[in-house]
Design a protein around this motif. Structure first.
Motif, PDB file in Angstrom:
ATOM      1  N   HIS A 151      -3.415  47.273  74.992  1.00 23.05           N
ATOM      2  CA  HIS A 151      -4.426  46.273  75.050  1.00 23.05           C
ATOM      3  C   HIS A 151      -4.300  45.243  76.172  1.00 23.05           C
ATOM      4  N   LEU A 152      -4.280  45.907  77.184  1.00 27.59           N
ATOM      5  CA  LEU A 152      -5.794  45.472  79.140  1.00 27.59           C
ATOM      6  C   LEU A 152      -6.798  44.839  79.090  1.00 27.59           C
ATOM      7  N   CYS A 188       1.030  36.797  76.094  1.00 27.82           N
ATOM      8  CA  CYS A 188       0.877  37.953  76.322  1.00 27.82           C
ATOM      9  C   CYS A 188      -0.279  38.666  76.573  1.00 27.82           C
ATOM     10  N   TYR A 189      -1.121  39.391  77.463  1.00 30.75           N
ATOM     11  CA  TYR A 189      -2.249  40.037  77.779  1.00 30.75           C
ATOM     12  C   TYR A 189      -2.886  38.862  78.269  1.00 30.75           C
ATOM     13  N   HIS A 208     -10.439  38.338  78.310  1.00 32.64           N
ATOM     14  CA  HIS A 208     -10.180  39.421  77.980  1.00 32.64           C
ATOM     15  C   HIS A 208     -11.336  40.114  77.550  1.00 32.64           C
TER      16      HIS A 208
END
Length: 268
Positions: free
Chosen positions: A89-90, A150-151, A157
């Motif tokens: 999921h980076l 988170c992420y 993104h």
């Protein structure tokens, strides 16, 4: 889906091997659980019979024995024969540079952010060993909008990977397009992976990857999930059951500002 494509549509492994072992998440690593595996097993057994509200008071919730190895994604990766299928999921900025240099093939899936925040909250509520979130919708929505989950920030993104959509080793897909035409998505991924498919193999993949099939597949719906199923709805537009009118208006404004200058759009 990728697992099935590289294995000619053979569903044996995807029905018998837990997904976190078959397709490890490369950034998942819990040093405490991995290092003190024996202690986690010892403590988890009595904890698992306690009411959920009491489990939340302890440092970590019970972790089933067959799930512990999933907390060391890199170790799992080393055990898998090539060609390996991994997940992450980076964001692009944190993705392993060696993977990008070696031109590993990357299938990136983007989903409209309104449905993402709903699904994200659901996942955080049913994964006690990872998140154990129990707060209200409004609090989670505010945290998502601020980019402090988170992420990181959804806009950063998605646009970070979108900038590289034309790289030869990256296939950028939209979840909504898959829902509308699953067979074409299978074929698109197969072409990207240089995998030959047949109508029969595609039929098997589509049947196995349907929500009806995934919901009853124990290799996907993990035993560590509590309070709901990981495979939940998968529809487009479930956000309408959660967003208030004011939240929707606010988010539309934010979306227009943050996505300005890109030609990326989503179906709501």
């Amino acid at each position: 889906m990728v697992s099935l494509l590289v294995n000619g549509g053979d569903v044996t492994a995807t029905r018998t091997t837990p997904q976190f072992l078959r397709v490890p998440n490369i950034e998942i690593y819990n040093a405490w659980i991995v290092r003190f595996r024996w202690l986690v097993l010892l403590l988890s057994k009595p904890l698992s019979i306690l009411p959920r509200f009491i489990q939340r008071l302890v440092p970590f919730p019970p972790v089933p024995a067959d799930e512990i190895d999933g907390f060391n994604g890199l170790a799992q990766m080393e055990r898998i024969p090539r060609p390996r299928v991994l997940k992450s999921h980076l964001p692009y900025s944190l993705f392993p540079p060696q993977a990008l240099r070696k031109k590993c093939k990357i299938v990136y899936i983007a989903r409209n952010p309104k449905d993402v925040v709903v699904s994200y909250r659901h996942n955080m509520k049913i994964m006690p060993a990872l998140f154990n979130y129990s707060g209200p919708w409004d609090t989670f929505y505010r945290t998502f909008v601020s980019g402090k989950l988170c992420y990181g920030d959804w806009f950063d993104h998605v646009t970070g990977w979108w900038k590289h959509k034309d790289d030869s080793n990256i296939l950028f897909l939209k979840y909504e397009d898959f829902i509308k035409d699953q067979r074409e998505t299978v074929r698109k991924i197969a072409r990207f992976l240089d995998v030959q498919t047949t109508d029969d193999a595609e039929d098997k993949i589509l049947e196995h990857c349907s929500f009806q099939s995934m919901k009853i597949n124990p290799a996907v719906n993990s035993k560590m999930l509590e309070g709901g199923q990981f495979i939940r709805k998968g529809v487009i537009g479930d956000w309408e059951n959660y967003f208030t009118v004011a939240q929707n208006r606010e988010f539309e404004k934010l979306y227009a500002e943050r996505m300005e200058g890109t030609d990326l759009d989503f179906e709501w």
